[in-house]
Design an enzyme around this catalytic site. Structure first.
Site, short mmCIF file in Angstrom:
data_model
loop_
_atom_site.label_atom_id
_atom_site.label_comp_id
_atom_site.label_asym_id
_atom_site.label_seq_id
_atom_site.Cartn_x
_atom_site.Cartn_y
_atom_site.Cartn_z
CG ASN A 1 -71.90 -23.99 -29.11
OD1 ASN A 1 -70.76 -23.70 -29.49
ND2 ASN A 1 -72.88 -24.28 -29.95
CG HIS B 1 -75.79 -22.20 -33.28
ND1 HIS B 1 -75.08 -23.16 -33.99
CD2 HIS B 1 -76.90 -21.94 -34.02
CE1 HIS B 1 -75.74 -23.46 -35.09
NE2 HIS B 1 -76.84 -22.74 -35.13
CB SER C 1 -78.59 -19.11 -29.49
OG SER C 1 -79.64 -18.76 -30.35
CG ASP D 1 -76.01 -26.35 -32.69
OD1 ASP D 1 -75.02 -26.28 -31.96
OD2 ASP D 1 -75.93 -26.41 -33.94
C1 GAR Z 1 -68.96 -18.22 -34.66
O1 GAR Z 1 -69.75 -17.42 -35.49
C2 GAR Z 1 -69.80 -19.25 -33.98
O2 GAR Z 1 -71.10 -18.83 -33.72
C3 GAR Z 1 -69.79 -20.39 -34.95
O3 GAR Z 1 -68.48 -20.39 -35.46
C4 GAR Z 1 -68.01 -19.05 -35.50
C5 GAR Z 1 -66.59 -19.05 -34.94
O4 GAR Z 1 -65.99 -17.82 -35.13
N1 GAR Z 1 -70.10 -21.61 -34.29
C6 GAR Z 1 -70.90 -22.53 -34.81
O5 GAR Z 1 -71.39 -22.45 -35.93
C7 GAR Z 1 -71.14 -23.74 -33.90
N2 GAR Z 1 -72.23 -24.52 -34.38
P1 GAR Z 1 -64.71 -17.44 -34.29
O6 GAR Z 1 -63.75 -18.61 -34.37
O7 GAR Z 1 -64.17 -16.23 -34.95
O8 GAR Z 1 -65.15 -17.17 -32.89
#
Ligand code: GAR
Length: 358
Positions: free
Chosen positions: A270, A272, A299, A308
Protein backbone atom coordinates in the site's frame (compact mmCIF):
# COMPACT_ATOMS: atom_id res chain seq x y z
CA UNK A 1 -12.84 -35.51 -13.52
CA UNK A 2 -12.12 -37.31 -10.22
CA UNK A 3 -8.55 -38.44 -9.65
CA UNK A 4 -7.73 -41.83 -11.19
CA UNK A 5 -5.17 -42.44 -8.47
CA UNK A 6 -5.87 -45.17 -5.90
CA UNK A 7 -5.97 -44.42 -2.20
CA UNK A 8 -3.19 -46.09 -0.23
CA UNK A 9 -5.71 -48.56 1.26
CA UNK A 10 -7.10 -49.49 -2.18
CA UNK A 11 -3.57 -50.05 -3.46
CA UNK A 12 -2.74 -52.27 -0.46
CA UNK A 13 -5.83 -54.45 -1.11
CA UNK A 14 -4.84 -54.72 -4.77
CA UNK A 15 -1.31 -55.75 -3.80
CA UNK A 16 -2.76 -58.54 -1.62
CA UNK A 17 -4.83 -59.83 -4.58
CA UNK A 18 -1.70 -59.84 -6.77
CA UNK A 19 0.26 -61.68 -4.10
CA UNK A 20 -2.50 -64.27 -3.65
CA UNK A 21 -2.36 -65.06 -7.37
CA UNK A 22 1.42 -65.40 -7.30
CA UNK A 23 2.08 -62.09 -9.05
CA UNK A 24 4.86 -59.68 -8.14
CA UNK A 25 4.35 -55.97 -7.61
CA UNK A 26 6.98 -53.43 -8.67
CA UNK A 27 7.06 -50.09 -6.84
CA UNK A 28 8.64 -46.84 -7.97
CA UNK A 29 8.19 -43.19 -7.10
CA UNK A 30 8.68 -39.72 -8.52
CA UNK A 31 7.19 -36.40 -9.64
CA UNK A 32 6.72 -37.19 -13.36
CA UNK A 33 5.85 -33.55 -14.00
CA UNK A 34 6.52 -33.36 -17.75
CA UNK A 35 6.61 -36.85 -19.15
CA UNK A 36 9.47 -37.58 -21.58
CA UNK A 37 10.99 -40.62 -23.30
CA UNK A 38 13.38 -41.17 -20.38
CA UNK A 39 10.38 -41.66 -18.07
CA UNK A 40 8.57 -43.96 -20.51
CA UNK A 41 11.64 -46.15 -21.08
CA UNK A 42 12.29 -46.30 -17.35
CA UNK A 43 8.71 -47.26 -16.50
CA UNK A 44 8.68 -50.04 -19.11
CA UNK A 45 11.90 -51.44 -17.66
CA UNK A 46 10.49 -51.23 -14.15
CA UNK A 47 7.26 -52.99 -15.17
CA UNK A 48 9.25 -55.78 -16.85
CA UNK A 49 10.83 -56.65 -13.48
CA UNK A 50 7.51 -58.03 -12.19
CA UNK A 51 3.83 -58.43 -13.09
CA UNK A 52 2.36 -55.04 -12.16
CA UNK A 53 3.73 -51.55 -11.55
CA UNK A 54 2.56 -49.00 -8.99
CA UNK A 55 3.87 -45.44 -9.00
CA UNK A 56 4.02 -43.45 -5.77
CA UNK A 57 3.44 -39.99 -7.25
CA UNK A 58 4.60 -36.89 -5.36
CA UNK A 59 1.64 -34.67 -4.49
CA UNK A 60 1.65 -31.06 -5.72
CA UNK A 61 2.70 -29.83 -2.26
CA UNK A 62 5.63 -32.24 -2.10
CA UNK A 63 6.79 -31.33 -5.64
CA UNK A 64 6.73 -27.68 -4.59
CA UNK A 65 8.93 -28.49 -1.61
CA UNK A 66 11.37 -30.47 -3.74
CA UNK A 67 11.52 -28.32 -6.88
CA UNK A 68 10.50 -24.82 -5.84
CA UNK A 69 7.38 -22.68 -6.11
CA UNK A 70 7.10 -22.73 -9.93
CA UNK A 71 6.58 -26.51 -9.98
CA UNK A 72 4.73 -28.70 -10.63
CA UNK A 73 3.76 -27.60 -14.12
CA UNK A 74 0.94 -30.17 -14.13
CA UNK A 75 -1.37 -30.93 -11.22
CA UNK A 76 -1.18 -34.24 -9.37
CA UNK A 77 -4.46 -35.45 -10.87
CA UNK A 78 -3.31 -34.59 -14.42
CA UNK A 79 0.04 -36.29 -13.82
CA UNK A 80 -1.75 -39.40 -12.53
CA UNK A 81 -4.04 -39.45 -15.58
CA UNK A 82 -1.14 -39.18 -18.05
CA UNK A 83 0.85 -41.92 -16.26
CA UNK A 84 -2.12 -44.27 -16.21
CA UNK A 85 -2.42 -43.96 -20.00
CA UNK A 86 0.94 -45.77 -20.31
CA UNK A 87 0.74 -49.52 -20.86
CA UNK A 88 3.53 -49.97 -18.30
CA UNK A 89 1.62 -48.40 -15.43
CA UNK A 90 -1.03 -50.33 -13.51
CA UNK A 91 -1.72 -48.01 -10.57
CA UNK A 92 -0.80 -44.62 -9.15
CA UNK A 93 -0.94 -43.59 -5.50
CA UNK A 94 -0.40 -39.91 -4.61
CA UNK A 95 1.71 -39.31 -1.50
CA UNK A 96 2.31 -36.14 0.47
CA UNK A 97 5.22 -37.01 2.80
CA UNK A 98 8.88 -36.29 2.06
CA UNK A 99 9.55 -40.06 1.80
CA UNK A 100 7.64 -43.12 0.62
CA UNK A 101 8.50 -45.15 3.75
CA UNK A 102 4.94 -45.54 5.03
CA UNK A 103 3.67 -46.49 1.54
CA UNK A 104 6.43 -49.09 1.23
CA UNK A 105 5.34 -50.59 4.57
CA UNK A 106 1.71 -50.57 3.47
CA UNK A 107 2.19 -51.98 -0.04
CA UNK A 108 5.07 -54.36 0.74
CA UNK A 109 6.18 -54.40 -2.93
CA UNK A 110 8.08 -57.45 -4.12
CA UNK A 111 10.39 -55.25 -6.16
CA UNK A 112 11.51 -51.65 -5.89
CA UNK A 113 12.84 -49.67 -8.87
CA UNK A 114 14.70 -46.37 -8.84
CA UNK A 115 16.31 -44.32 -11.62
CA UNK A 116 20.00 -44.79 -12.40
CA UNK A 117 20.97 -41.42 -10.91
CA UNK A 118 20.72 -43.24 -7.53
CA UNK A 119 23.10 -45.84 -6.11
CA UNK A 120 22.46 -48.22 -3.23
CA UNK A 121 24.42 -45.78 -1.06
CA UNK A 122 22.39 -42.72 -2.04
CA UNK A 123 18.97 -44.33 -1.56
CA UNK A 124 17.19 -42.72 1.35
CA UNK A 125 18.31 -44.74 4.42
CA UNK A 126 14.80 -44.83 5.88
CA UNK A 127 13.31 -46.15 2.62
CA UNK A 128 16.20 -48.61 2.28
CA UNK A 129 15.52 -49.95 5.78
CA UNK A 130 11.80 -50.32 5.00
CA UNK A 131 12.62 -52.23 1.79
CA UNK A 132 15.10 -54.51 3.57
CA UNK A 133 12.53 -55.27 6.28
CA UNK A 134 9.95 -56.62 3.75
CA UNK A 135 12.25 -57.76 2.03
CA UNK A 136 11.90 -56.10 -1.36
CA UNK A 137 14.39 -56.54 -4.22
CA UNK A 138 15.99 -53.21 -5.12
CA UNK A 139 16.72 -52.52 -8.80
CA UNK A 140 18.53 -49.42 -10.06
CA UNK A 141 17.69 -48.82 -13.70
CA UNK A 142 19.94 -46.85 -16.09
CA UNK A 143 18.84 -43.33 -17.00
CA UNK A 144 18.37 -42.44 -20.68
CA UNK A 145 21.05 -39.81 -21.39
CA UNK A 146 19.87 -36.25 -22.08
CA UNK A 147 16.26 -36.89 -21.12
CA UNK A 148 15.07 -35.06 -18.03
CA UNK A 149 12.32 -32.64 -17.10
CA UNK A 150 14.93 -29.95 -16.48
CA UNK A 151 16.34 -30.48 -20.01
CA UNK A 152 12.81 -30.39 -21.50
CA UNK A 153 12.05 -27.11 -19.73
CA UNK A 154 15.39 -25.62 -20.84
CA UNK A 155 14.63 -26.53 -24.47
CA UNK A 156 11.36 -24.62 -24.32
CA UNK A 157 13.50 -21.54 -23.53
CA UNK A 158 10.50 -19.65 -22.22
CA UNK A 159 11.14 -15.99 -21.50
CA UNK A 160 11.21 -15.39 -17.75
CA UNK A 161 7.67 -14.77 -16.51
CA UNK A 162 7.10 -11.17 -15.42
CA UNK A 163 5.55 -10.70 -11.98
CA UNK A 164 1.83 -9.98 -12.34
CA UNK A 165 0.30 -7.08 -10.42
CA UNK A 166 -3.31 -6.88 -9.30
CA UNK A 167 -4.20 -3.23 -8.65
CA UNK A 168 -6.85 -1.95 -6.24
CA UNK A 169 -7.86 1.71 -6.35
CA UNK A 170 -10.81 3.87 -5.40
CA UNK A 171 -10.13 7.12 -7.24
CA UNK A 172 -7.91 9.09 -9.56
CA UNK A 173 -5.20 6.50 -10.12
CA UNK A 174 -2.24 8.88 -10.47
CA UNK A 175 -0.04 6.38 -8.62
CA UNK A 176 -1.27 3.65 -10.93
CA UNK A 177 -0.31 5.85 -13.90
CA UNK A 178 3.26 6.17 -12.58
CA UNK A 179 3.44 2.38 -12.26
CA UNK A 180 2.40 2.06 -15.92
CA UNK A 181 5.08 4.63 -16.87
CA UNK A 182 7.72 2.69 -14.91
CA UNK A 183 6.66 -0.56 -16.61
CA UNK A 184 6.82 1.15 -20.01
CA UNK A 185 10.32 2.61 -19.44
CA UNK A 186 11.61 -0.74 -18.15
CA UNK A 187 12.37 0.43 -14.61
CA UNK A 188 9.61 -1.79 -13.15
CA UNK A 189 9.84 -5.31 -14.62
CA UNK A 190 6.23 -6.38 -14.09
CA UNK A 191 2.89 -6.45 -15.87
CA UNK A 192 -0.53 -5.34 -14.69
CA UNK A 193 -2.91 -8.30 -14.85
CA UNK A 194 -6.11 -6.71 -13.53
CA UNK A 195 -7.40 -3.49 -11.96
CA UNK A 196 -10.29 -3.63 -9.48
CA UNK A 197 -12.16 -0.74 -7.90
CA UNK A 198 -14.90 -0.31 -5.31
CA UNK A 199 -16.05 2.78 -7.22
CA UNK A 200 -17.59 2.27 -10.67
CA UNK A 201 -16.76 5.90 -11.63
CA UNK A 202 -13.11 5.73 -10.50
CA UNK A 203 -10.74 7.18 -13.08
CA UNK A 204 -8.32 4.35 -12.34
CA UNK A 205 -10.71 1.93 -14.12
CA UNK A 206 -10.79 4.11 -17.23
CA UNK A 207 -7.01 4.54 -17.17
CA UNK A 208 -6.66 0.74 -17.14
CA UNK A 209 -9.10 0.25 -20.01
CA UNK A 210 -7.32 2.95 -22.03
CA UNK A 211 -4.21 0.75 -21.79
CA UNK A 212 -6.07 -2.40 -22.77
CA UNK A 213 -5.82 -3.75 -19.21
CA UNK A 214 -8.71 -5.76 -17.73
CA UNK A 215 -10.59 -3.63 -15.21
CA UNK A 216 -13.69 -4.35 -13.14
CA UNK A 217 -15.90 -2.84 -10.47
CA UNK A 218 -16.33 -4.87 -7.28
CA UNK A 219 -19.54 -4.10 -5.40
CA UNK A 220 -18.28 -3.13 -1.92
CA UNK A 221 -21.59 -3.90 -0.21
CA UNK A 222 -23.95 -1.56 1.68
CA UNK A 223 -21.51 0.16 4.08
CA UNK A 224 -19.97 3.47 2.87
CA UNK A 225 -16.45 2.67 4.17
CA UNK A 226 -16.31 -1.08 4.70
CA UNK A 227 -15.73 -3.84 2.22
CA UNK A 228 -18.27 -6.68 2.60
CA UNK A 229 -17.26 -10.34 3.05
CA UNK A 230 -18.58 -11.03 -0.47
CA UNK A 231 -16.38 -8.22 -1.82
CA UNK A 232 -13.30 -9.57 0.01
CA UNK A 233 -13.98 -12.98 -1.51
CA UNK A 234 -14.49 -11.50 -4.98
CA UNK A 235 -11.18 -9.61 -4.81
CA UNK A 236 -9.28 -12.72 -3.74
CA UNK A 237 -10.97 -14.89 -6.37
CA UNK A 238 -10.44 -12.43 -9.20
CA UNK A 239 -6.78 -11.73 -8.41
CA UNK A 240 -6.10 -15.46 -8.06
CA UNK A 241 -7.88 -16.21 -11.34
CA UNK A 242 -5.70 -13.53 -12.98
CA UNK A 243 -2.62 -15.30 -11.55
CA UNK A 244 -1.44 -12.20 -9.65
CA UNK A 245 1.78 -12.34 -7.62
CA UNK A 246 1.28 -9.05 -5.77
CA UNK A 247 -1.74 -6.89 -4.89
CA UNK A 248 -0.98 -3.18 -5.11
CA UNK A 249 -3.28 -0.78 -3.27
CA UNK A 250 -2.94 2.47 -5.20
CA UNK A 251 -5.34 4.80 -3.42
CA UNK A 252 -7.68 2.08 -2.16
CA UNK A 253 -9.83 3.41 0.67
CA UNK A 254 -11.30 0.31 2.30
CA UNK A 255 -9.80 -2.26 4.64
CA UNK A 256 -8.85 -5.66 3.30
CA UNK A 257 -9.57 -8.72 5.42
CA UNK A 258 -9.63 -12.50 4.98
CA UNK A 259 -9.70 -14.26 2.60
CA UNK A 260 -7.61 -11.65 0.74
CA UNK A 261 -5.11 -11.24 3.61
CA UNK A 262 -4.75 -15.00 3.98
CA UNK A 263 -4.58 -15.83 0.28
CA UNK A 264 -2.06 -13.05 -0.46
CA UNK A 265 -0.15 -13.05 2.85
CA UNK A 266 2.97 -10.88 2.53
CA UNK A 267 1.88 -9.96 -1.00
CA UNK A 268 -0.24 -6.84 -0.51
CA UNK A 269 1.45 -3.45 -0.67
CA UNK A 270 0.00 0.00 0.00
CA UNK A 271 1.01 3.62 -0.48
CA UNK A 272 0.01 5.97 2.33
CA UNK A 273 0.38 9.77 2.41
CA UNK A 274 2.21 10.19 5.75
CA UNK A 275 5.34 9.04 7.53
CA UNK A 276 3.78 6.03 9.23
CA UNK A 277 3.20 5.24 12.03
CA UNK A 278 2.18 8.94 12.20
CA UNK A 279 -1.25 9.79 10.79
CA UNK A 280 -2.79 6.47 9.75
CA UNK A 281 -6.29 6.51 8.27
CA UNK A 282 -8.01 8.93 5.94
CA UNK A 283 -6.70 12.27 4.61
CA UNK A 284 -3.33 11.78 6.28
CA UNK A 285 -1.92 14.92 4.62
CA UNK A 286 -4.70 17.00 6.18
CA UNK A 287 -4.08 15.39 9.58
CA UNK A 288 -0.38 16.33 9.29
CA UNK A 289 -1.28 19.89 8.20
CA UNK A 290 -3.66 20.32 11.13
CA UNK A 291 -1.03 18.95 13.54
CA UNK A 292 1.38 21.63 12.27
CA UNK A 293 4.29 19.19 11.91
CA UNK A 294 7.45 20.57 10.23
CA UNK A 295 7.67 17.55 7.94
CA UNK A 296 5.50 14.71 6.75
CA UNK A 297 5.80 12.44 3.70
CA UNK A 298 4.66 9.10 2.36
CA UNK A 299 5.16 5.43 3.17
CA UNK A 300 5.02 2.18 1.25
CA UNK A 301 4.10 -0.73 3.51
CA UNK A 302 2.81 -4.26 3.48
CA UNK A 303 -0.80 -4.57 4.51
CA UNK A 304 -1.77 -6.53 7.59
CA UNK A 305 -5.02 -6.71 9.55
CA UNK A 306 -4.56 -3.23 11.14
CA UNK A 307 -5.16 0.21 9.67
CA UNK A 308 -1.89 1.23 7.96
CA UNK A 309 0.13 -0.80 10.46
CA UNK A 310 2.00 -3.38 8.34
CA UNK A 311 5.82 -3.50 7.93
CA UNK A 312 7.17 -0.32 6.30
CA UNK A 313 9.19 -0.94 3.13
CA UNK A 314 10.14 2.62 2.11
CA UNK A 315 9.46 6.23 3.05
CA UNK A 316 10.08 9.67 1.59
CA UNK A 317 10.04 12.88 3.63
CA UNK A 318 8.25 16.03 2.51
CA UNK A 319 8.85 19.27 4.45
CA UNK A 320 5.92 21.52 5.20
CA UNK A 321 6.76 24.97 3.82
CA UNK A 322 5.57 28.13 5.62
CA UNK A 323 3.56 29.16 2.57
CA UNK A 324 1.86 25.73 2.15
CA UNK A 325 -1.89 25.40 1.93
CA UNK A 326 -3.27 21.97 2.70
CA UNK A 327 -3.59 21.35 -1.05
CA UNK A 328 0.02 22.39 -1.70
CA UNK A 329 1.15 19.89 0.90
CA UNK A 330 -1.01 17.18 -0.60
CA UNK A 331 0.33 17.84 -4.10
CA UNK A 332 3.96 17.66 -2.96
CA UNK A 333 3.30 14.43 -1.03
CA UNK A 334 1.76 12.94 -4.15
CA UNK A 335 4.78 13.95 -6.23
CA UNK A 336 6.96 12.13 -3.67
CA UNK A 337 4.65 9.08 -3.86
CA UNK A 338 5.07 8.94 -7.61
CA UNK A 339 8.85 8.61 -7.16
CA UNK A 340 8.73 6.23 -4.21
CA UNK A 341 6.02 3.73 -5.16
CA UNK A 342 7.41 2.22 -8.40
CA UNK A 343 10.90 1.88 -6.90
CA UNK A 344 9.58 0.26 -3.71
CA UNK A 345 7.49 -2.22 -5.72
CA UNK A 346 10.49 -3.05 -7.91
CA UNK A 347 12.60 -3.77 -4.80
CA UNK A 348 9.85 -5.84 -3.20
CA UNK A 349 9.34 -7.93 -6.34
CA UNK A 350 13.07 -8.63 -6.52
CA UNK A 351 12.80 -10.53 -3.23
CA UNK A 352 9.41 -12.17 -3.81
CA UNK A 353 9.14 -15.56 -5.56
CA UNK A 354 6.20 -16.04 -7.94
CA UNK A 355 3.01 -16.83 -6.06
CA UNK A 356 2.43 -20.58 -6.31
CA UNK A 357 -0.64 -21.28 -8.41
CA UNK A 358 -3.48 -22.99 -6.58
C1 GAR B 1 -2.66 8.66 -2.66
O1 GAR B 1 -2.17 9.88 -2.20
C2 GAR B 1 -2.51 7.60 -1.61
O2 GAR B 1 -1.40 7.79 -0.79
C3 GAR B 1 -3.78 7.72 -0.83
O3 GAR B 1 -4.75 7.99 -1.80
C4 GAR B 1 -4.16 8.75 -2.84
C5 GAR B 1 -4.62 8.13 -4.16
O4 GAR B 1 -4.25 8.94 -5.23
N1 GAR B 1 -4.04 6.53 -0.11
C6 GAR B 1 -4.49 6.50 1.12
O5 GAR B 1 -4.78 7.50 1.77
C7 GAR B 1 -4.65 5.09 1.71
N2 GAR B 1 -4.83 5.15 3.12
P1 GAR B 1 -4.23 8.33 -6.69
O6 GAR B 1 -5.56 7.61 -6.88
O7 GAR B 1 -4.10 9.51 -7.58
O8 GAR B 1 -3.07 7.41 -6.78
Amino acid sequence: MPSLALSAAEAAAWRDQLHASGKRLVFTSGCFDILHAGHVRYLHQARALGDALVIALNSDASVRLLKGPSRPINSQDDRAEVLLALTAVDAVVIFDEPRTTSLIHLLRPHLFAKGGDYSLDTLDPEERQALDSIPSEIHLLPALPGRSTTAALAKLALPPRLPRLGILGSGEGSNFATLLDAIADGSLPAEVALVLSDNPQARILQRARDHGIDAAYVDPGPHPNRFSPAAQQAVSDQFQAANCDLIVCAGFMRRLKDPVLRDFAGRIVNIHPSLLPAFPGREAWAQAFAADVPETGCSVHLIDAGIDTGPILAQAKVPRLPSDTVDDLRRRIQAAEHQLFPAAIRDLLASLPPRPST
